[in-house]
Design a protein around this motif. Structure first.
Motif, short mmCIF file in Angstrom:
data_model
loop_
_atom_site.label_atom_id
_atom_site.label_comp_id
_atom_site.label_asym_id
_atom_site.label_seq_id
_atom_site.Cartn_x
_atom_site.Cartn_y
_atom_site.Cartn_z
N UNK B 63 3.44 -17.80 -3.52
CA UNK B 63 3.17 -18.10 -4.91
C UNK B 63 2.29 -19.09 -5.28
N UNK B 64 2.28 -20.16 -4.73
CA UNK B 64 1.45 -21.17 -4.77
C UNK B 64 -0.16 -20.91 -4.66
N UNK B 65 -0.51 -20.09 -3.56
CA UNK B 65 -1.60 -19.54 -3.05
C UNK B 65 -2.01 -18.64 -4.35
N UNK B 66 -1.33 -17.70 -4.84
CA UNK B 66 -1.75 -16.75 -5.84
C UNK B 66 -2.20 -17.67 -7.03
N UNK B 67 -1.27 -18.67 -7.58
CA UNK B 67 -1.53 -19.32 -8.59
C UNK B 67 -2.81 -20.14 -8.58
N UNK B 68 -2.95 -20.72 -7.32
CA UNK B 68 -4.22 -21.42 -7.51
C UNK B 68 -5.32 -20.80 -7.25
N UNK B 179 5.70 -9.54 -5.26
CA UNK B 179 6.63 -8.71 -4.77
C UNK B 179 6.58 -8.08 -3.33
N UNK B 180 5.37 -7.93 -2.80
CA UNK B 180 5.32 -7.66 -1.37
C UNK B 180 5.72 -8.98 -0.51
N UNK B 181 5.49 -10.29 -0.99
CA UNK B 181 5.73 -11.30 -0.44
C UNK B 181 7.15 -11.50 -0.31
N UNK B 193 12.32 -12.34 -5.17
CA UNK B 193 11.29 -11.90 -5.82
C UNK B 193 11.19 -12.78 -7.14
N UNK B 194 12.55 -13.20 -7.76
CA UNK B 194 12.51 -13.67 -9.12
C UNK B 194 12.19 -15.33 -8.86
N UNK B 195 12.57 -15.63 -7.64
CA UNK B 195 12.31 -17.09 -7.17
C UNK B 195 10.66 -17.21 -6.81
N UNK B 196 9.97 -16.30 -6.37
CA UNK B 196 8.58 -16.42 -6.32
C UNK B 196 8.03 -16.51 -7.50
#
Lengths: 111, 270
Positions: B63-68, B179-181, B193-196
């Protein structure tokens, strides 16, 4: 002339004046490290990305603190204060992370 | 051109010694140490934020990687460069105060002001882009590619018609990749998923809060730099303000050091 003479007299006791050349040299080292950190983020380093980025950031911070902030030439008490702040951050992160990352190790109810 | 005098007027280049200090050396060290104590408290303040960041990043790295990836690392690079340069000019201003070069102080403080303002200008355009993309945390936050994202379908269409040379994974939206992660053994773990998704937004909370607090420090610093330009110009300080300008320099460099850590933590997550 007399102004220069007098001002150097006024400072003889407290300041170590760093040469402009030294400042500029530190600046170029910082620039090189900045470039290194951006380029490293594109390299296939696997899990070492964070380690590399943080090591470079730490070196940059130490250079700024030692030379731009004059700690290298400062009184021992300033040294203690500057090093102390790094130490407290280390303690905070160290204990916090050792808590979070060991929670799964033992199956204790209500942990 | 002025005549040197033996009094403690500003013109003489000598600092006033306040009566509760033994000598100028002690007076200088006290001011210096006072600023350092304040900076240590600031270090603790920012470490709290970095600690929160560390815990959540370790929890949801994807999640952090995608946001970054939504932060422009070259704008960040430019801003780091600008800020480091402003630190150099600030260090030179302090040096000018030590050798008694009043015009040099004003010139270097002015350059610091220009670079600092440029930093904030770039930061403001970054904020605007992020807010326009619904990435500001809160009611209007939308995970890109999620069902409530109005741009999701348009983006999909352009991807289908696009080059497609990097495979489907490179074009997958953040929503799909989160979703994949969150899929374990081919089955979607709803809780994960909701946590991510939550931590994806949390990265933006941390981003806006950390850079926002940093920007606030910059604004305070810039106001002080502007004030010091005026005070140096009107010879308000005794001597050349060497103690005062050095203390201001310490603060400015500290703000720079904070950014040196924020930049890789927020912009450069691979």
């Amino acid at each position: 002339m007399s102004e220069l003479h007098q001002s150097s007299e006024a400072h003889e006791q407290s300041h170590h004046v760093i040469a402009v050349k030294t400042y500029v040299m530190i600046y170029w080292v910082l620039m090189a490290l900045l470039l290194a950190t951006v380029l490293a983020s594109d390299m296939p380093l696997g899990g070492a990305h964070l380690l590399v980025a943080m090591t470079i950031a730490l070196i940059k911070a130490i250079l700024i603190v030692l030379f731009f902030m004059h700690v290298y030439y400062s009184a021992p008490l300033t040294w203690v204060t500057a090093v102390g702040s790094f130490l407290w951050v280390g303690l905070l992160l160290g204990f916090l992370l050792s808590d979070y990352f060991t929670r799964g190790w033992l199956h204790i109810l209500g942990k | 051109m002025h005549t040197p005098s033996t009094t403690t007027s500003p013109e003489s280049g000598r600092q006033l010694l306040l009566h509760h200090f033994d000598d100028l050396e002690q007076q200088h060290l006290s001011s210096n140490l006072g600023m350092w104590f304040f900076l240590v408290s600031e270090v603790m303040f920012f470490s709290g934020l970095i600690a929160a960041y560390t815990v959540y990043r370790a929890w949801s790295p994807e999640a952090f990687h995608l946001a970054s990836r939504h932060m422009d690392k070259w704008l960040g690079f430019f801003n780091t460069w600008v800020l480091l340069t402003s630190s150099l000019t600030m260090a030179l201003a302090v040096r000018c105060s030590q050798v008694g070069d009043r015009r040099g102080i004003v010139r270097n403080l002015f350059l610091t002001l220009v670079f600092g303002t440029a930093f904030l200008g770039v930061k403001a355009t970054e904020y605007r882009t992020e807010i326009n993309h619904n990435l500001f945390p809160g009611k209007h936050f939308i995970v890109p590619g999620s069902p409530e994202d109005p741009h999701a379908h348009a983006a999909e269409g352009s991807h289908e018609g696009g080059e497609g040379h990097e495979g489907a994974a490179a074009h997958a939206s953040d929503y799909e990749r989160l979703r994949e992660a969150s899929t374990v053994d081919g089955k979607l773990d709803e809780e994960k998923f909701s946590r991510n998704k939550g931590h994806f937004q949390l990265m933006f909370v941390l981003y806006f809060f950390m850079t926002g607090v940093h920007a606030f420090h910059m604004i305070a610093g810039l106001a002080l730099v502007a004030l010091f330009i005026v005070l140096t110009q009107i010879k308000w300080f005794s001597g050349y303000g060497q103690t005062q300008i050095e203390v201001l320099g310490l603060y400015w460099h500290f703000v720079d050091v904070v950014w040196v850590f924020l930049y890789p933590l927020l912009y450069l997550i691979e």
